[in-house]
Design a protein around this motif. Structure first.
Motif, PDB file in Angstrom:
ATOM      1  N   TRP A  43     -13.346  37.697  -7.357  1.00  0.00           N
ATOM      2  CA  TRP A  43     -12.993  38.707  -8.357  1.00  0.00           C
ATOM      3  C   TRP A  43     -11.504  38.981  -8.236  1.00  0.00           C
ATOM      4  O   TRP A  43     -11.004  39.256  -7.142  1.00  0.00           O
ATOM      5  CB  TRP A  43     -13.805  39.996  -8.141  1.00  0.00           C
ATOM      6  N   ASP A  46      -9.544  37.145  -5.457  1.00  0.00           N
ATOM      7  CA  ASP A  46      -9.914  37.338  -4.053  1.00  0.00           C
ATOM      8  C   ASP A  46     -11.400  37.073  -3.863  1.00  0.00           C
ATOM      9  O   ASP A  46     -12.215  37.368  -4.746  1.00  0.00           O
ATOM     10  CB  ASP A  46      -9.618  38.770  -3.594  1.00  0.00           C
ATOM     11  N   GLN A  48     -14.734  38.193  -2.492  1.00  0.00           N
ATOM     12  CA  GLN A  48     -15.354  39.472  -2.157  1.00  0.00           C
ATOM     13  C   GLN A  48     -16.650  39.245  -1.375  1.00  0.00           C
ATOM     14  O   GLN A  48     -17.373  38.280  -1.642  1.00  0.00           O
ATOM     15  CB  GLN A  48     -15.697  40.257  -3.441  1.00  0.00           C
ATOM     16  N   THR A  50     -19.882  41.754  -0.370  1.00  0.00           N
ATOM     17  CA  THR A  50     -20.340  43.117  -0.578  1.00  0.00           C
ATOM     18  C   THR A  50     -21.857  43.231  -0.598  1.00  0.00           C
ATOM     19  O   THR A  50     -22.549  42.286  -0.961  1.00  0.00           O
ATOM     20  CB  THR A  50     -19.754  43.673  -1.905  1.00  0.00           C
TER      21      THR A  50
END
Length: 101
Positions: A43, A46, A48, A50
């Motif tokens: 995103w 970068d 991510q 999560t």
């Protein structure tokens, strides 16, 4: 005896449960399952990592467009995950789903 299954994600359990309750209340879904997942994606250039909450929505195929519009309106994501497919359902589940919504 086809049903629609949509898989979406939300950033928090609170948001996922809120979405599920709204879908049931608005009679857009007969059942919504929620489970915590770990996602890796790119995103804004970068990578991510999560925790997210996967939302599995069981509904009628003819509600697809209304569900997609609804999910776009209530999702907390700029680009919400909305993946869908039609499935054949066992007759008792199919009947229950159709009586529920």
């Amino acid at each position: 005896m086809e049903i629609l299954v949509i898989i979406a994600t939300e950033s928090s359990k609170t948001n996922a449960v809120r979405m599920a309750k709204l879908l049931i209340k608005e009679k857009l879904a007969a059942c919504v399952s929620i489970k915590q997942i770990f996602s890796v994606y790119e995103w804004d250039g970068d990578i991510q990592e999560t925790k997210e909450f996967e939302i599995t929505i069981k509904s009628k195929p003819e509600f697809k467009d209304d569900l997609i519009d609804f999910l776009h309106k209530i999702s907390t994501y700029d680009v919400p995950q909305i993946i869908y497919k039609k499935y054949h359902a066992e007759i008792k589940y199919y009947d229950w789903l159709n009586k529920t919504i």
